[in-house]
Scaffold this motif. Structure first.
Motif, PDB file in Angstrom:
ATOM      1  N   UNK A 177       0.845  -1.201   0.000  1.00  0.00           N
ATOM      2  CA  UNK A 177       0.000   0.000   0.000  1.00  0.00           C
ATOM      3  C   UNK A 177       0.882   1.254   0.000  1.00  0.00           C
ATOM      4  N   UNK A 178       1.970   1.199   0.766  1.00  0.00           N
ATOM      5  CA  UNK A 178       2.906   2.324   0.800  1.00  0.00           C
ATOM      6  C   UNK A 178       3.494   2.590  -0.572  1.00  0.00           C
ATOM      7  N   UNK A 179       3.871   1.511  -1.264  1.00  0.00           N
ATOM      8  CA  UNK A 179       4.467   1.669  -2.600  1.00  0.00           C
ATOM      9  C   UNK A 179       3.459   2.265  -3.579  1.00  0.00           C
ATOM     10  N   UNK A 180       2.183   1.829  -3.479  1.00  0.00           N
ATOM     11  CA  UNK A 180       1.156   2.381  -4.372  1.00  0.00           C
ATOM     12  C   UNK A 180       1.001   3.876  -4.087  1.00  0.00           C
ATOM     13  N   UNK A 181       0.960   4.228  -2.793  1.00  0.00           N
ATOM     14  CA  UNK A 181       0.788   5.641  -2.423  1.00  0.00           C
ATOM     15  C   UNK A 181       1.938   6.488  -2.981  1.00  0.00           C
ATOM     16  N   UNK A 182       3.152   5.956  -2.915  1.00  0.00           N
ATOM     17  CA  UNK A 182       4.307   6.702  -3.452  1.00  0.00           C
ATOM     18  C   UNK A 182       4.172   6.863  -4.970  1.00  0.00           C
ATOM     19  N   UNK A 183       3.786   5.784  -5.639  1.00  0.00           N
ATOM     20  CA  UNK A 183       3.637   5.851  -7.103  1.00  0.00           C
ATOM     21  C   UNK A 183       2.585   6.897  -7.484  1.00  0.00           C
ATOM     22  N   UNK A 184       1.451   6.886  -6.757  1.00  0.00           N
ATOM     23  CA  UNK A 184       0.369   7.856  -7.053  1.00  0.00           C
ATOM     24  C   UNK A 184       0.892   9.279  -6.831  1.00  0.00           C
TER      25      UNK A 184
END
Lengths: 403, 243
Positions: free
Chosen positions: A384-391
């Motif tokens: 979830x953290x990685x998705x948030x960073x990508x967004x």
């Protein structure tokens, strides 16, 4: 959040990627062609190695013992070893694998044995070298038998019972099922391959959908459409995830089939020397469980790769950013395959390593539910953290229009 | 309608520090008009147009495009704008039809309307011969037509063209020039950036001369000729920039 827009972006990226040769190679060709070759190849090599080692008659050297013709004569009659002439450079001969082991017979061995005097026999070997181990074991067994016989004779001479010096026997008894034994031996390799292929499967689409778009000049085209950047990145992310999961699923199927074929071909070969390794069984339950554990990792890989590749201005630059990531993933995955690395609460929080370790356990049929929950939850948080960073990165003009 | 008010765009540059690529640009462009943004390379044309297309957000100032604010209603602005530049490339692995369909769907068109629009646009631009051919296999002229179809599919009221003829051969450039004129004739608000004087003279109703991020002069060609007592646009441009 518009699922419709995410769906439109996803569908387009899927069509686009399925027409990209590089993505097709990493997503379909690698699991369907390379994995069977690797799996069967690895099994053949292993079986051959073990078989060769067990079939080989090890060359051994006898050092000294000229004054003890009895033990020398018995040694020379020993089955399963080939005696080579004595040479003072025995250590060098063993290290360079020209001979497998050497035994040093103490002076006056025969006489001391009859007189009951203490002495010690030295066996020289190459530790960790399979064939040297076989040679040394045979020599050790010979002297152990000789010692037992001497004890027996001495006891008999004194009319004493044999169990006087041997009040009890010690035996190791395996209680693990054959699947577990096989699983412990090479079970770690299966999740290792799945994790690695989930990463490689996501690599090309992640680069193509970000740095590739920048390089081809389509990023500006898509940014002037009304789709929000969040929907855009989520659509792209889903495509990368699809590639990652598809590569993983195809490799599992391919590995299961290859393993089945490999087992049929190799069972019983080399006098069954490698049958223990071949006992590993990939049950449907284990495979699905491993895959469930790898899924949040695939999400983490997809989002992280997307974010990293977005930073790059070109495909080439993206490759140079992503290649070191391979090492970051491969190292913990390899660490889990090493014998002796056991799962604990701290390791359960280390991404990749945790999944690799728990998957290894699952492959042997052991389900530590506490760890499974902890690892799945922590992997989900990282993902979830990685998705948030990508967004977040997709909202940044300095990243999108980096020059 | 486009109404830019004091647009500023600052960037951080490693060597130059803070750069003001656009510095207080204000102008107005009405429906049925072509506004030409004339400037040398690096003058701030692309940044200004990217702000209007909401690809970039302004550091200060704002702009109203088709009645929507570029900072607060960016999505609505993009729904009302058709943006075309040589940097807006096509997805090479999609066919001409798939490319236009993709953008039509992102603009929220339903499948029936989308099909009708695509049929009409492809017919009008003579694209039916290559509608199912992949974009990377198309000639430059064909690619330009696909880009035009992409900007038209949602029937925008505002058209933004950023140096659309750069690098094109005469025939492909001509297609674009004709298309821009057609947009104005259909009552659309058109803004167009270039450094080619002849294109401005041929096309634009209003001209804005931009240099170092600032809009230095603005008016119709007749206004500018009168104000600077010069007939040739290039001479006017040089005088404005050198002042």
């Amino acid at each position: 959040m518009s699922l419709r827009n995410i769906g439109i972006v996803y569908r387009k990226e899927l069509i686009d990627s399925l027409r990209d040769q590089r993505t097709l190679i990493s997503m379909i060709a690698v699991p369907l062609l390379l994995v069977p070759l690797l799996t069967i190849g690895l099994l053949v090599v292993m079986v051959r190695q073990v078989g060769e080692a067990s079939e080989e008659v090890p060359k051994v050297m006898i050092l000294g013992g000229e004054d003890s013709p009895n033990v020398r004569a018995e040694l020379e009659k020993l089955q399963g070893v080939k005696i080579v002439p004595e040479n003072s450079a025995y250590a060098e001969e063993i290290s360079s694998k020209r001979i497998r082991a050497a035994v040093e017979i103490p002076a006056d061995f025969d006489a001391k044995l009859s007189a009951g005097e203490p002495m010690s026999v030295k066996i020289y070997m190459y530790q960790g070298e399979l064939k040297s181990g076989f040679g040394a074991n045979r020599l050790e067994k010979f002297f152990r038998d000789l010692r037992d016989r001497a004890i027996r004779e001495r006891l008999e001479a004194r009319h004493l019972p044999e169990n006087m010096v041997r009040p009890f026997d010690i035996k190791q008894q395996n209680v693990a099922s054959p699947e577990k034994v096989g699983g412990a031996l090479i079970g770690g390799l299966v999740p290792y391959f799945i994790i690695l292929l989930c990463l490689t499967g996501a690599m090309y689409p992640a680069m193509d959908l970000t740095a590739g778009e920048k390089e081809r000049g389509t990023i500006e085209t898509i940014l002037c459409s009304p789709v929000s950047r969040t929907h855009l990145v989520l659509g792209k992310f889903l495509m990368v995830l699809t590639a990652s999961v598809a590569t993983g699923v195809l490799s599992v199927i391919s590995m299961t089939v290859s393993f089945g074929v490999g087992k049929k071909l190799l069972q019983g070969v080399a006098n069954g020397a490698a049958d223990t390794i071949l006992q590993i069984t990939m049950t449907g339950k284990a495979v699905i469980s491993v895959f469930t554990m790898v899924l949040p990792l695939a999400v983490l890989f997809s989002a992280a790769l997307l974010a990293i590749a977005l930073f790059a201005k070109s495909y080439k630059e993206a490759q140079s950013y992503i290649s070191p990531l391979m090492i970051v993933v491969v190292l913990p995955a390899v660490a889990a395959v090493l014998p002796g690395v056991e799962l604990n609460a701290a390791l359960a929080l280390v991404p990749v390593l945790n999944t690799s370790l728990i998957s290894k356990e699952i492959m042997t049929g052991t389900y530590h539910w506490k760890y499974i929950v902890l690892i799945f939850a922590s992997s989900c948080i990282y993902a979830a953290g990685a998705i948030a960073i990508a967004v977040k990165l997709f909202q940044r003009e300095d990243v999108l229009f980096r020059t | 309608m486009i109404e830019a008010q004091g647009l500023v765009k600052k960037f951080r540059d490693k060597t130059r520090g803070e750069v003001r690529a656009v510095d207080g640009v204000s102008f107005r462009c009405r429906p049925g008009e072509i506004f030409g943004l004339l400037g040398a390379n690096g003058a701030g044309k692309t940044t200004t147009l990217r702000i209007l297309a909401t690809i970039l957000t302004p550091s200060a100032g704002t702009a109203i495009v088709a009645g929507y604010d570029v900072t607060r209603q960016s999505q609505k602005v993009r729904s009302s704008v058709g943006f075309l530049s040589t940097a807006t490339a096509l997805y090479g692995r999609l066919s001409a039809r798939e490319m236009v369909e993709y953008f039509g769907r992102l603009h929220g068109l339903d499948e029936t309307t989308l099909r009708q629009r695509i049929d009409a646009i492809f017919e009008r631009l003579g694209m039916n011969d290559f509608r199912d051919r992949r974009c990377d296999a198309l000639s430059t002229g064909m690619k330009q037509k696909v880009s035009i179809a992409r900007t038209l599919v949602h029937d925008p009221s505002v058209m933004i063209f950023d140096e659309p003829t750069v690098g094109l051969d005469v025939m492909a450039a001509r297609t674009i020039i004709e298309f821009i004129r057609e947009c104005r004739d259909r009552g659309k608000t058109v803004i167009f950036s270039t450094h080619v004087m002849s294109e401005v003279e041929k096309l634009c109703d209003h001209i804005g001369i931009i240099h170092d991020g600032r809009l230095l002069a603005e008016g119709t060609l007749a206004d500018l000729r009168q104000r600077f007592s010069k007939q040739d646009l290039e001479d006017i441009f040089v005088e404005v920039v050198e002042q």
